[in-house]
Design a protein around this motif. Structure first.
Motif, PDB file in Angstrom:
ATOM      1  N   VAL A 174      11.644   5.467  -5.163  1.00  0.00           N
ATOM      2  CA  VAL A 174      11.385   5.323  -3.736  1.00  0.00           C
ATOM      3  C   VAL A 174       9.902   5.450  -3.436  1.00  0.00           C
ATOM      4  CG1 VAL A 174      11.776   6.388  -1.504  1.00  0.00           C
ATOM      5  CG2 VAL A 174      13.651   6.153  -3.103  1.00  0.00           C
ATOM      6  N   ASN A 175       9.229   6.384  -4.106  1.00  0.00           N
ATOM      7  CA  ASN A 175       7.832   6.658  -3.806  1.00  0.00           C
ATOM      8  C   ASN A 175       6.914   5.534  -4.242  1.00  0.00           C
ATOM      9  OD1 ASN A 175       5.868   8.390  -2.799  1.00  0.00           O
ATOM     10  ND2 ASN A 175       5.312   9.027  -4.844  1.00  0.00           N
ATOM     11  N   CYS A 176       7.312   4.861  -5.336  1.00  0.00           N
ATOM     12  CA  CYS A 176       6.435   3.831  -5.897  1.00  0.00           C
ATOM     13  C   CYS A 176       6.145   2.700  -4.908  1.00  0.00           C
ATOM     14  CB  CYS A 176       7.082   3.314  -7.183  1.00  0.00           C
ATOM     15  SG  CYS A 176       6.192   1.999  -7.957  1.00  0.00           S
ATOM     16  N   PRO A 177       7.169   2.052  -4.322  1.00  0.00           N
ATOM     17  CA  PRO A 177       6.822   1.039  -3.328  1.00  0.00           C
ATOM     18  C   PRO A 177       6.130   1.619  -2.106  1.00  0.00           C
ATOM     19  CG  PRO A 177       9.213   1.222  -3.559  1.00  0.00           C
ATOM     20  CD  PRO A 177       8.614   2.051  -4.614  1.00  0.00           C
ATOM     21  N   TYR A 178       6.473   2.851  -1.736  1.00  0.00           N
ATOM     22  CA  TYR A 178       5.843   3.453  -0.563  1.00  0.00           C
ATOM     23  C   TYR A 178       4.343   3.607  -0.745  1.00  0.00           C
ATOM     24  CZ  TYR A 178       4.985   6.821   3.183  1.00  0.00           C
ATOM     25  OH  TYR A 178       4.502   7.463   4.289  1.00  0.00           O
ATOM     26  N   THR A 179       3.929   4.003  -1.963  1.00  0.00           N
ATOM     27  CA  THR A 179       2.490   4.174  -2.187  1.00  0.00           C
ATOM     28  C   THR A 179       1.798   2.845  -2.450  1.00  0.00           C
ATOM     29  OG1 THR A 179       3.304   5.023  -4.285  1.00  0.00           O
ATOM     30  CG2 THR A 179       1.977   6.498  -2.969  1.00  0.00           C
ATOM     31  N   TYR A 180       2.491   1.919  -3.109  1.00  0.00           N
ATOM     32  CA  TYR A 180       1.809   0.674  -3.449  1.00  0.00           C
ATOM     33  C   TYR A 180       1.604  -0.223  -2.234  1.00  0.00           C
ATOM     34  CZ  TYR A 180       2.199   1.399  -8.482  1.00  0.00           C
ATOM     35  OH  TYR A 180       2.072   1.862  -9.755  1.00  0.00           O
ATOM     36  N   MET A 181       2.625  -0.288  -1.380  1.00  0.00           N
ATOM     37  CA  MET A 181       2.537  -1.293  -0.333  1.00  0.00           C
ATOM     38  C   MET A 181       1.643  -0.829   0.795  1.00  0.00           C
ATOM     39  SD  MET A 181       6.471  -2.452  -0.471  1.00  0.00           S
ATOM     40  CE  MET A 181       6.535  -2.806   1.244  1.00  0.00           C
ATOM     41  N   SER A 182       0.795  -1.705   1.260  1.00  0.00           N
ATOM     42  CA  SER A 182      -0.125  -1.327   2.320  1.00  0.00           C
ATOM     43  C   SER A 182       0.519  -1.445   3.685  1.00  0.00           C
ATOM     44  CB  SER A 182      -1.377  -2.197   2.262  1.00  0.00           C
ATOM     45  OG  SER A 182      -0.999  -3.551   2.191  1.00  0.00           O
ATOM     46  N   TYR A 183       1.759  -1.895   3.723  1.00  0.00           N
ATOM     47  CA  TYR A 183       2.474  -2.012   4.993  1.00  0.00           C
ATOM     48  C   TYR A 183       2.614  -0.643   5.645  1.00  0.00           C
ATOM     49  CZ  TYR A 183       6.515  -2.826   8.025  1.00  0.00           C
ATOM     50  OH  TYR A 183       7.375  -2.894   9.082  1.00  0.00           O
ATOM     51  N   PHE A 184       2.722   0.387   4.781  1.00  0.00           N
ATOM     52  CA  PHE A 184       2.968   1.717   5.303  1.00  0.00           C
ATOM     53  C   PHE A 184       1.700   2.482   5.631  1.00  0.00           C
ATOM     54  CE2 PHE A 184       7.360   1.589   4.765  1.00  0.00           C
ATOM     55  CZ  PHE A 184       7.664   1.031   3.553  1.00  0.00           C
ATOM     56  N   LEU A 185       0.557   1.892   5.366  1.00  0.00           N
ATOM     57  CA  LEU A 185      -0.677   2.630   5.597  1.00  0.00           C
ATOM     58  C   LEU A 185      -0.976   2.727   7.088  1.00  0.00           C
ATOM     59  CD1 LEU A 185      -3.238   1.476   2.902  1.00  0.00           C
ATOM     60  CD2 LEU A 185      -2.074   3.643   3.097  1.00  0.00           C
ATOM     61  N   ARG A 186      -1.292   3.945   7.514  1.00  0.00           N
ATOM     62  CA  ARG A 186      -1.660   4.112   8.922  1.00  0.00           C
ATOM     63  C   ARG A 186      -3.096   3.639   9.108  1.00  0.00           C
ATOM     64  NH1 ARG A 186       0.258   9.050   7.431  1.00  0.00           N
ATOM     65  NH2 ARG A 186      -1.843   9.901   7.508  1.00  0.00           N
ATOM     66  N   ASN A 187      -3.387   3.189  10.298  1.00  0.00           N
ATOM     67  CA  ASN A 187      -4.726   2.708  10.563  1.00  0.00           C
ATOM     68  C   ASN A 187      -5.649   3.881  10.900  1.00  0.00           C
ATOM     69  OD1 ASN A 187      -6.520   0.704  10.617  1.00  0.00           O
ATOM     70  ND2 ASN A 187      -5.858  -0.193  12.566  1.00  0.00           N
ATOM     71  N   VAL A 188      -6.699   4.037  10.099  1.00  0.00           N
ATOM     72  CA  VAL A 188      -7.607   5.165  10.313  1.00  0.00           C
ATOM     73  C   VAL A 188      -9.021   4.631  10.476  1.00  0.00           C
ATOM     74  CG1 VAL A 188      -8.696   7.114   9.171  1.00  0.00           C
ATOM     75  CG2 VAL A 188      -6.250   6.848   9.040  1.00  0.00           C
ATOM     76  N   THR A 189      -9.671   5.034  11.552  1.00  0.00           N
ATOM     77  CA  THR A 189     -11.051   4.586  11.758  1.00  0.00           C
ATOM     78  C   THR A 189     -12.007   5.754  11.529  1.00  0.00           C
ATOM     79  OG1 THR A 189     -10.931   5.156  14.074  1.00  0.00           O
ATOM     80  CG2 THR A 189     -10.374   2.897  13.478  1.00  0.00           C
ATOM     81  N   ASP A 190     -13.268   5.400  11.367  1.00  0.00           N
ATOM     82  CA  ASP A 190     -14.279   6.445  11.164  1.00  0.00           C
ATOM     83  C   ASP A 190     -14.342   7.378  12.353  1.00  0.00           C
ATOM     84  OD1 ASP A 190     -16.688   4.504   9.250  1.00  0.00           O
ATOM     85  OD2 ASP A 190     -15.054   5.841   8.666  1.00  0.00           O
ATOM     86  N   ALA A 191     -14.115   6.814  13.545  1.00  0.00           N
ATOM     87  CA  ALA A 191     -14.195   7.643  14.745  1.00  0.00           C
ATOM     88  C   ALA A 191     -13.142   8.741  14.709  1.00  0.00           C
ATOM     89  CB  ALA A 191     -14.021   6.771  15.982  1.00  0.00           C
ATOM     90  N   ASP A 192     -11.927   8.404  14.210  1.00  0.00           N
ATOM     91  CA  ASP A 192     -10.876   9.430  14.096  1.00  0.00           C
ATOM     92  C   ASP A 192     -11.356  10.584  13.238  1.00  0.00           C
ATOM     93  OD1 ASP A 192      -8.259   6.949  13.788  1.00  0.00           O
ATOM     94  OD2 ASP A 192      -9.151   7.895  15.556  1.00  0.00           O
ATOM     95  N   ILE A 193     -11.930  10.221  12.074  1.00  0.00           N
ATOM     96  CA  ILE A 193     -12.359  11.253  11.139  1.00  0.00           C
ATOM     97  C   ILE A 193     -13.451  12.120  11.756  1.00  0.00           C
ATOM     98  CG2 ILE A 193     -13.389  11.690   8.901  1.00  0.00           C
ATOM     99  CD1 ILE A 193     -12.084   9.311   7.816  1.00  0.00           C
ATOM    100  N   LEU A 194     -14.424  11.465  12.421  1.00  0.00           N
ATOM    101  CA  LEU A 194     -15.504  12.240  13.024  1.00  0.00           C
ATOM    102  C   LEU A 194     -14.979  13.186  14.080  1.00  0.00           C
ATOM    103  CD1 LEU A 194     -18.498   9.766  13.357  1.00  0.00           C
ATOM    104  CD2 LEU A 194     -18.381  11.879  12.073  1.00  0.00           C
ATOM    105  N   ALA A 195     -14.027  12.679  14.887  1.00  0.00           N
ATOM    106  CA  ALA A 195     -13.485  13.535  15.948  1.00  0.00           C
ATOM    107  C   ALA A 195     -12.811  14.759  15.353  1.00  0.00           C
ATOM    108  CB  ALA A 195     -12.490  12.729  16.792  1.00  0.00           C
ATOM    109  N   LEU A 196     -12.040  14.536  14.294  1.00  0.00           N
ATOM    110  CA  LEU A 196     -11.338  15.656  13.669  1.00  0.00           C
ATOM    111  C   LEU A 196     -12.315  16.642  13.050  1.00  0.00           C
ATOM    112  CD1 LEU A 196      -8.339  15.950  13.711  1.00  0.00           C
ATOM    113  CD2 LEU A 196      -8.253  15.280  11.343  1.00  0.00           C
ATOM    114  N   GLU A 197     -13.383  16.107  12.432  1.00  0.00           N
ATOM    115  CA  GLU A 197     -14.383  16.999  11.827  1.00  0.00           C
ATOM    116  C   GLU A 197     -15.056  17.847  12.880  1.00  0.00           C
ATOM    117  OE1 GLU A 197     -17.099  14.654   9.572  1.00  0.00           O
ATOM    118  OE2 GLU A 197     -15.934  14.850   7.742  1.00  0.00           O
ATOM    119  N   ARG A 198     -15.316  17.214  14.047  1.00  0.00           N
ATOM    120  CA  ARG A 198     -15.961  17.976  15.125  1.00  0.00           C
ATOM    121  C   ARG A 198     -15.069  19.113  15.575  1.00  0.00           C
ATOM    122  NH1 ARG A 198     -17.998  13.790  18.531  1.00  0.00           N
ATOM    123  NH2 ARG A 198     -15.962  13.922  19.530  1.00  0.00           N
ATOM    124  N   ARG A 199     -13.776  18.814  15.688  1.00  0.00           N
ATOM    125  CA  ARG A 199     -12.839  19.868  16.095  1.00  0.00           C
ATOM    126  C   ARG A 199     -12.827  20.993  15.072  1.00  0.00           C
ATOM    127  NH1 ARG A 199      -6.959  17.905  17.292  1.00  0.00           N
ATOM    128  NH2 ARG A 199      -6.579  20.128  17.362  1.00  0.00           N
TER     129      ARG A 199
END
Lengths: 457, 250
Positions: A167-192
């Protein structure tokens, strides 16, 4: 004469496997730790060497290398050694190292590790009772008794890993399941995260200053003697309103620290997702994405087949090789030398199964080891991994029997005795189904929960 | 209370060497009863008297940032850790005297923290190689602390202490060896306490006082020319005459 030649070939290959296990241990598993007890390394390499020799003997069986009687002899010897290691040596050493870590019991280490080993043997024996794995005509200390129990544990492990991996193998391989993450998200979290750290720091400053003023005041009033007297005057209930403040602030600090840990883990998670997104845009990433679609179909098919097997109480009678050849000969009308091709195809198939399962297991073990070991427990964990590896390989031999044509199965049946092989396959299907379905549920929940965390302000 | 000036000191080292116990001992003068794994970063504050006993005595807050994890962590964890390495004024490197690997890993730890500061492009350039040049030019004071001294048997003590002396020399730093479960190693007046005090004083000096003194120093080229031409000219390193680029840590 030929027996001597065969034996020397076997011993050379065993030494090679031993060397490989040794290198793997040093370079991969223990690369951040110091090996202080060489016993651990030796045991791990020996387990690995003898497990690989079993697979080697299967391959020799198919290719008809070496004399048949010397093969049989080596099978028996190998099996005895492996069982000796898995049932006697490794559990004893696990007990010994666990006891060594506990300071209180340090004096009577040997005694307590023997006690632990006896407890292990008791539960190990009891394991055989609920399962219909033996015919009653075998004695107590025969190979069949031990192998049957080792087989049960090993098959359970295999099925759990297979189910989760499928089950895990297709979940990790396929990019369909990847959440969209932007640099702004990361910066905001780091600031917090940094803001939280600043809040913790300011509270701790207040606490430190309060403690210091109390300490200085305490010195004037109580005239304490010695180092411990001073400490006591600070921590015991001193008159004044500063004490309740400290406990209140401490509680706030604890809550903030918990929050900072959560933020740290989330930020690490976001970074990992961002890396995966970048990786999926590369050529290799696209290839794995493509593979992922194949694996998901394979996974669905396997779950389906496992269900069918259980529901209709069906255990495959013929192996895939013979069936494949039957289909090509009968339905497609292609004629070819069945005996010749069946030997080579089963060799390739069995070889692939063996190599991928060894590689997969070693990689999983390494990841597991990095995740949970620390400098104190590294010895115990490596020995546990050696135990798991040994049991896994022994039960692979049990199950691989199903993938081989009839004429090659004989040696396994001969050596391992009259085990109820069908039971093991059924047990594998059941545990595989349970593991796969619960992994799907678990991954679904984890996936659903993650985006909501980031939506929160 | 927060009106006192502050400096930030990182505490780095492999997991399990005793950083949390050490920080607890330094800040609260008590032994940590139940050490558990540090996830992320835990901070504690120590109130320090700069130049204690002199007329210029002043109190400062020293923030000890105890960063958890191992050198071989995934790069996502390393990138997350990097956010703690901003504007660092001093680094304490902690290793376990009973575990040689933890001492060797200190090179990689220091490179991870220092590279972050000196290369502000945000790219972690660590190929793991130890480069003495990095440390020769380093302006951030370092201190090497070895823990679990009580677990070293008497006979092996000399060999271990020689090894750690070399380690400290590589980093151009002082070293302290102690046992975090025993406060007497840092008792007031002991040589360890004096070294610690000196280290904190150096950190505070570099942060707050070096700038005023720096206008009068010669540029590095001049130092080198003079040291070649004039025999007996003092070594540049000892006077801490740094280049201007290293003063951007704030």
């Amino acid at each position: 004469m030929s027996f001597l030649i065969d034996s020397s070939i076997m011993i050379t290959s065993q030494i090679l496997f031993f060397g490989f296990g040794w290198l793997f241990f040093m370079r991969q598993l223990f690369k951040d730790y110091e090996v202080r007890q060489y016993v651990v390394q030796v045991i791990f390499s020996v387990t690995f060497a003898f497990s690989c020799t079993m697979f080697e003997l299967i391959i020799f069986e198919i290719l008809k290398v070496l004399n048949s009687s010397s093969r049989y002899f080596h099978w028996k010897m190998n099996l005895c050694v492996i069982l000796l290691i898995l049932v006697f040596m490794v559990p004893f050493y696990i007990g010994y190292f666990i006891v060594s870590n506990i300071r209180l019991l340090h004096k009577q280490r040997l005694l307590f590790s023997c006690l632990l080993w006896l407890t292990f043997m008791y539960f190990f024996w009891k394991l055989g009772d609920p399962f219909p794995i033996l015919s009653p005509k075998h004695g107590i200390l025969s190979i069949e008794q031990l192998i049957s129990r080792v087989g049960v544990i090993g098959v359970t492990l295999m099925a759990l890993l297979s189910g989760f991996g499928a089950v895990n193998c297709p979940y990790t391989y396929m990019s369909y399941f990847l959440r969209n993450v932007t640099d702004a998200d990361i910066l905001a979290l780091e600031r917090r995260l940094l803001q939280t750290m600043d809040m913790i720091i300011s509270k701790k400053k207040r606490m430190a200053m309060t403690r210091r003023t109390m300490f200085q005041k305490g010195e004037v009033h109580n005239k304490p003697s010695g180092f411990w007297g001073m400490i006591k005057s600070v921590t015991t209930s001193a008159p004044g309103s500063e004490m309740p403040d400290l406990t209140l602030i401490q509680q706030e600090v604890d809550a903030l620290e918990e929050l900072s840990r959560q933020l740290f883990l989330e930020t690490a998670d976001l970074y990992a997702t961002k890396e995966r997104i970048e990786y999926s845009k590369t050529f290799k990433g696209k290839y794995f994405n493509f593979l992922g679609y194949f694996f998901s179909i394979y996974c669905v098919w396997k779950i389906f087949m496992a269900t069918i097997n259980i529901v209709f109480d069906r255990v495959g009678k013929t192996d895939p090789v013979t069936r494949g050849i039957e289909i090509t000969v009968n339905y497609l009308g292609i004629q070819f030398d069945v005996k010749f091709w069946s030997q080579h195809i089963s060799f390739i198939l069995v070889g692939i199964i063996i190599v991928t399962s060894i590689r997969g297991l070693l990689i999983t073990l390494t990841k597991f080891f990095y995740a949970i070991s620390s400098s104190k427990s590294s010895n115990v964990i490596v020995l546990l991994l050696a135990q798991i590896m040994g049991m896994y390989f022994v039960s692979s031999v049990l199950l691989i029997r199903m993938s081989m044509p009839l004429e090659y199965r004989t040696i396994i049946t001969e050596v391992l005795g009259e085990l109820q092989f069908n039971f093991y396959h059924r047990w594998f299907d059941v545990i595989f189904l349970v593991s796969a379905l619960s992994s799907i549920l678990f991954l679904y929940l984890a996936h659903k929960q993650a985006p909501e965390k980031h939506m929160a302000p | 209370m927060a009106s006192l000036d502050r400096v930030k000191v990182l505490v780095l080292g492999d997991s399990g060497v005793g950083k949390s116990s050490l920080v607890h001992l330094l800040c609260q003068n008590q032994v940590l009863g139940n050490p558990s794994w540090t996830v992320g970063c835990s901070v504690d504050v120590r109130v320090h008297d700069y130049k204690e006993g002199t007329p210029e005595e002043k109190t400062y807050y020293i923030e000890l940032w105890d960063v958890g994890g191992s050198v071989g962590s995934a790069s996502s964890v390393k990138s997350t850790r990097a956010v703690f390495y901003n504007s660092v004024n001093g680094i304490i490197l902690v290793h376990d005297l009973t575990n040689k690997k933890s001492s060797q890993n200190l090179y990689r730890w220091s490179l991870e923290a220092l590279n972050r500061d000196l290369v502000p492009t945000g790219v972690l350039v660590t190929n793991g190689d130890y480069d003495r040049e990095q440390f020769a030019d380093n302006q951030i004071p370092l201190l090497v602390i070895g823990t679990k001294l009580d677990q070293i048997h008497e006979t092996k003590r000399h060999e271990v202490l020689t090894r750690t002396a070399f380690l400290a020399e590589d980093f151009n730093a002082e070293e302290i060896n102690l046992d975090c479960t025993n406060p007497r190693y840092l008792a007031a007046g002991s040589s360890n306490a004096v070294k610690l005090s000196r280290f904190f004083d150096k950190v505070i000096e570099k942060r707050y006082f070096l700038r005023e003194g720096n206008q009068m120093t010669l540029s590095p080229i001049c130092w080198q020319i003079f040291s070649i031409l004039i025999p007996g000219f003092p070594d540049r390193k000892r006077f801490g005459g740094g280049t201007l680029k290293s003063l951007h840590y704030d």
